[in-house]
Design a protein around this motif. Structure first.
Motif, PDB file in Angstrom:
ATOM      1  N   ASN A 277       0.819  -1.216   0.000  1.00 51.24           N
ATOM      2  CA  ASN A 277       0.000   0.000   0.000  1.00 51.24           C
ATOM      3  C   ASN A 277       0.853   1.265   0.000  1.00 51.24           C
ATOM      4  N   ASN A 278       2.063   1.180   0.547  1.00 54.26           N
ATOM      5  CA  ASN A 278       2.965   2.335   0.600  1.00 54.26           C
ATOM      6  C   ASN A 278       4.040   2.290  -0.480  1.00 54.26           C
ATOM      7  N   LEU A 279       3.906   1.370  -1.419  1.00 49.45           N
ATOM      8  CA  LEU A 279       4.975   1.153  -2.390  1.00 49.45           C
ATOM      9  C   LEU A 279       5.207   2.367  -3.278  1.00 49.45           C
ATOM     10  N   GLY A 280       4.140   3.072  -3.643  1.00 44.11           N
ATOM     11  CA  GLY A 280       4.298   4.263  -4.482  1.00 44.11           C
ATOM     12  C   GLY A 280       5.098   5.346  -3.787  1.00 44.11           C
ATOM     13  N   GLN A 281       4.791   5.594  -2.521  1.00 41.03           N
ATOM     14  CA  GLN A 281       5.515   6.622  -1.760  1.00 41.03           C
ATOM     15  C   GLN A 281       6.946   6.185  -1.458  1.00 41.03           C
ATOM     16  N   ILE A 282       7.137   4.878  -1.208  1.00 42.04           N
ATOM     17  CA  ILE A 282       8.488   4.364  -0.966  1.00 42.04           C
ATOM     18  C   ILE A 282       9.361   4.569  -2.203  1.00 42.04           C
ATOM     19  N   ALA A 283       8.809   4.229  -3.370  1.00 44.81           N
ATOM     20  CA  ALA A 283       9.561   4.409  -4.615  1.00 44.81           C
ATOM     21  C   ALA A 283       9.870   5.877  -4.860  1.00 44.81           C
ATOM     22  N   GLN A 284       8.919   6.753  -4.529  1.00 42.17           N
ATOM     23  CA  GLN A 284       9.138   8.185  -4.722  1.00 42.17           C
ATOM     24  C   GLN A 284      10.240   8.709  -3.809  1.00 42.17           C
ATOM     25  N   SER A 285      10.228   8.294  -2.545  1.00 40.05           N
ATOM     26  CA  SER A 285      11.230   8.776  -1.592  1.00 40.05           C
ATOM     27  C   SER A 285      12.624   8.274  -1.933  1.00 40.05           C
ATOM     28  N   LEU A 286      12.722   7.074  -2.491  1.00 38.73           N
ATOM     29  CA  LEU A 286      14.022   6.502  -2.833  1.00 38.73           C
ATOM     30  C   LEU A 286      14.491   6.900  -4.226  1.00 38.73           C
ATOM     31  N   GLY A 287      13.711   7.750  -4.895  1.00 36.32           N
ATOM     32  CA  GLY A 287      14.113   8.237  -6.211  1.00 36.32           C
ATOM     33  C   GLY A 287      13.844   7.276  -7.347  1.00 36.32           C
ATOM     34  N   HIS A 288      12.857   6.404  -7.167  1.00 34.42           N
ATOM     35  CA  HIS A 288      12.525   5.427  -8.217  1.00 34.42           C
ATOM     36  C   HIS A 288      11.084   5.595  -8.693  1.00 34.42           C
ATOM     37  N   SER A 289      10.631   6.834  -8.784  1.00 34.88           N
ATOM     38  CA  SER A 289       9.238   7.089  -9.191  1.00 34.88           C
ATOM     39  C   SER A 289       8.930   6.518 -10.564  1.00 34.88           C
ATOM     40  N   SER A 290       9.921   6.525 -11.438  1.00 31.41           N
ATOM     41  CA  SER A 290       9.690   5.999 -12.794  1.00 31.41           C
ATOM     42  C   SER A 290       9.485   4.490 -12.804  1.00 31.41           C
ATOM     43  N   ASN A 291       9.867   3.818 -11.715  1.00 27.96           N
ATOM     44  CA  ASN A 291       9.725   2.356 -11.655  1.00 27.96           C
ATOM     45  C   ASN A 291       8.537   1.914 -10.809  1.00 27.96           C
ATOM     46  N   THR A 292       7.647   2.846 -10.464  1.00 30.88           N
ATOM     47  CA  THR A 292       6.524   2.500  -9.590  1.00 30.88           C
ATOM     48  C   THR A 292       5.635   1.432 -10.211  1.00 30.88           C
ATOM     49  N   LEU A 296       4.945  -2.300  -8.680  1.00 33.93           N
ATOM     50  CA  LEU A 296       3.598  -2.802  -8.410  1.00 33.93           C
ATOM     51  C   LEU A 296       3.333  -4.100  -9.154  1.00 33.93           C
ATOM     52  N   THR A 297       3.808  -4.166 -10.390  1.00 35.35           N
ATOM     53  CA  THR A 297       3.640  -5.391 -11.170  1.00 35.35           C
ATOM     54  C   THR A 297       4.441  -6.533 -10.562  1.00 35.35           C
ATOM     55  N   LEU A 298       5.661  -6.246 -10.102  1.00 38.92           N
ATOM     56  CA  LEU A 298       6.478  -7.261  -9.445  1.00 38.92           C
ATOM     57  C   LEU A 298       5.787  -7.813  -8.208  1.00 38.92           C
ATOM     58  N   TYR A 299       5.313  -6.896  -7.353  1.00 33.03           N
ATOM     59  CA  TYR A 299       4.634  -7.347  -6.139  1.00 33.03           C
ATOM     60  C   TYR A 299       3.390  -8.159  -6.479  1.00 33.03           C
ATOM     61  N   SER A 300       2.594  -7.649  -7.397  1.00 34.17           N
ATOM     62  CA  SER A 300       1.354  -8.331  -7.771  1.00 34.17           C
ATOM     63  C   SER A 300       1.625  -9.714  -8.361  1.00 34.17           C
ATOM     64  N   SER A 301       2.601  -9.799  -9.265  1.00 30.57           N
ATOM     65  CA  SER A 301       2.881 -11.072  -9.931  1.00 30.57           C
ATOM     66  C   SER A 301       3.466 -12.092  -8.960  1.00 30.57           C
ATOM     67  N   PHE A 302       4.402 -11.675  -8.121  1.00 28.08           N
ATOM     68  CA  PHE A 302       4.996 -12.624  -7.181  1.00 28.08           C
ATOM     69  C   PHE A 302       4.029 -12.979  -6.055  1.00 28.08           C
ATOM     70  N   SER A 303       3.127 -12.069  -5.721  1.00 30.40           N
ATOM     71  CA  SER A 303       2.063 -12.421  -4.790  1.00 30.40           C
ATOM     72  C   SER A 303       1.169 -13.496  -5.399  1.00 30.40           C
ATOM     73  N   PHE A 304       0.930 -13.377  -6.686  1.00 29.07           N
ATOM     74  CA  PHE A 304       0.148 -14.388  -7.414  1.00 29.07           C
ATOM     75  C   PHE A 304       0.849 -15.737  -7.386  1.00 29.07           C
ATOM     76  N   PHE A 305       2.162 -15.746  -7.641  1.00 29.35           N
ATOM     77  CA  PHE A 305       2.907 -17.006  -7.613  1.00 29.35           C
ATOM     78  C   PHE A 305       2.941 -17.594  -6.198  1.00 29.35           C
ATOM     79  N   GLY A 306       3.057 -16.717  -5.190  1.00 25.06           N
ATOM     80  CA  GLY A 306       3.028 -17.196  -3.816  1.00 25.06           C
ATOM     81  C   GLY A 306       1.711 -17.849  -3.460  1.00 25.06           C
ATOM     82  N   ARG A 307       0.629 -17.297  -3.924  1.00 24.20           N
ATOM     83  CA  ARG A 307      -0.692 -17.875  -3.674  1.00 24.20           C
ATOM     84  C   ARG A 307      -0.830 -19.225  -4.370  1.00 24.20           C
TER      85      ARG A 307
END
Length: 484
Positions: A277-292, A296-307
């Motif tokens: 839920n905080n991934l967008g703000q985390i990416a922004q603070s760490l200077g990775h806004s372009s990779n948000t 999100l796709t990484l988290y979503s896809s690996f969450s899918f594989f984990g399930r």
């Protein structure tokens, strides 16, 4: 602000209601393959973020309000479409061994399609190319999501070919399930009989014999054995006697095993959810806004594989049996590793991606496996109420972990680089989330310890269940062959 609060309130209530209905439908309609159905159902929840990101790029990548529109329309349309078959479902009758084997093969095919869907969204879900290419990729994703609806029809249409498939797999009963409802009932009877036999043997000892036995035992014990025995008493206190025993709500909240389970979920899967839920703000603070979008796709896809991986205990049960609570402990291991990795190397893009993937994999497994664990430990008939009691940790954890992250974030605004966006101040730099990652990592270790204790306390119940099933399975196979 009031509109956002009301929207979040309605969304939270809708999610709980929707998930509960799905869980109850899976348990009632697929009793022989309950864990596989739950795993598959929960798995598709994990691809929502990747799918919406792909849909946003295909329709209008520059309009952020589009995601709100998709979230309001897509679930409504899908729910209305699913309402008719749910209301018109036939009565659930006991399945024949042939029907159970057929369902097992169908779930195997559906899981293969799910893996293919997850790989597709992982590779193309963060695509930022032109609109026409994004629309083509969205069409492929929708096709993969709709195609599983055709699988049951294909399987039933080719029923004449089933005997060839079954002979190659050689399934006996439900070969792809760790804990089966019929086995649970039989296990309860065997445990009750064994308990009665042990009580009878205990009553045959006289008082003198008991005293003599105790005095001789005390002479043999030393201090190390006494301390070990104290630890054993702590582990054995209020242990579950058998799997599948029904626990009403008032009994559930009085069990130590439930609170170990609650804390393991609270300090494991819930932290992963708050991180996403905080991934967008985390990416922004760490200077990775372009990779948000990519994150999100990484988290979503690996969450899918984990399930999807949460069904692994059911597929490998015949060759390698391990308690589901043990698998839960293993699934919690990547979470502290990921948070400490993010704390140490948060400036690294690779570390951020690897940490996000590990957290998604771990939390996805926990979300999917938790329903089966609740059913096995505290009874399948009470799972609707009991699991909703369990997941009260999600809003509580979201509030506590969110406030913790916000306090640390606001405390570092004045120290690091500040950027002004409208009326808000954005903290930039490694320190904005460093302490948050450390705290989350330490809390996830607490969850790991509680999960390990839960595994130690429930291992004997799973082992006893498997021993009883091994005793009766040859007899069941012989009776099935005689009927055939």
């Amino acid at each position: 602000m009031g509109q956002v609060f009301f929207l979040c309130l309605l969304a939270g209530c809708s999610i709980c209601w929707f998930n509960t209905v799905c869980f109850v439908l899976c348990i009632k309609n697929f009793p022989a393959n309950r864990a596989l159905a739950l795993s598959l159902t929960v798995s598709y929840n994990g691809v929502s973020a990747a799918l919406y990101a792909l849909a946003g790029d295909a329709i209008s990548a520059s309009t952020s309000s589009l995601y709100l529109l998709l979230n309001s329309l897509v679930p409504l349309i899908v729910s209305i479409a699913a309402l008719v078959p749910i209301l018109r479902q036939p009565s659930v009758d006991p399945l024949s061994p042939e029907a159970v084997r057929s369902d097992s093969i169908m779930f195997l095919l559906l899981n293969m399609l799910a893996v293919l869907t997850g790989v597709y969204l992982l590779l193309f879900g963060s695509n930022t190319s032109d609109t026409s290419t994004s629309r083509l990729l969205l069409g492929g994703a929708v096709f993969l999501l709709v195609f599983p609806l055709c699988v049951p029809g294909v399987v039933y249409a080719r029923r004449w070919f089933h005997h060839t498939i079954h002979s190659s797999f050689q399934l006996r009963g439900s070969g792809f399930i760790l804990v089966d409802d019929d086995d649970l009932e039989l296990h309860k009877r065997l445990v009750s009989r064994e308990t009665s036999y042990n009580n009878l043997n205990g009553s045959l000892l006289s008082d003198d014999e008991v005293c003599e036995y105790r005095s001789s035992s005390q002479k043999l014990c030393n201090k190390e054995e006494d301390s070990a025995r104290c630890c054993e008493k702590m582990i054995e206190k209020d242990q579950l006697v058998m799997l599948g025993e029904e626990h009403p709500a008032h009994v559930l909240v009085g069990r130590l095993d439930f609170w170990l389970y609650y804390i393991a979920y609270f300090c494991g899967g819930t932290i992963g959810l708050v991180y996403s839920n905080n991934l967008g703000q985390i990416a922004q603070s760490l200077g990775h806004s372009s990779n948000t979008t990519l994150l999100l796709t990484l988290y979503s896809s690996f969450s899918f594989f984990g399930r999807l991986l949460s069904a692994a205990p059911d597929y490998v049960r015949a060759k390698f049996y391990f308690a589901r609570t043990g698998w839960l402990t293993i699934a919690l291991l990547p979470t502290p590793v990921a948070f400490f990795l993010l704390a140490a190397l948060s400036n690294s893009t690779a570390a951020l991606r690897v940490g996000t993937a590990l957290i998604g994999l771990s939390s996805g497994f926990i979300f999917a496996a938790a329903v089966s664990v609740t059913s096995e430990l505290f009874g399948p008939n009470s799972v609707g109420v009991n699991h909703n009691i369990l997941i009260t940790n999600i809003p509580i954890g979201s509030l506590i972990y969110g406030v913790l992250a916000a306090v640390i974030y606001d405390g570092n605004v004045g120290r690091g680089l500040k950027l002004m966006f409208s009326d808000s101040v954005v903290c930039m730099g490694r320190d904005c989330y460093f302490l948050t990652f450390v705290w989350w990592g330490c809390l996830s270790i607490v969850g790991l310890v509680c999960s390990l204790l839960l595994f130690i306390r429930t291992k004997h119940a799973y082992d006893a269940f498997e021993r009883n099933r091994a005793l009766v399975e040859p007899q069941r196979n012989r009776s099935s062959n005689s009927i055939a």
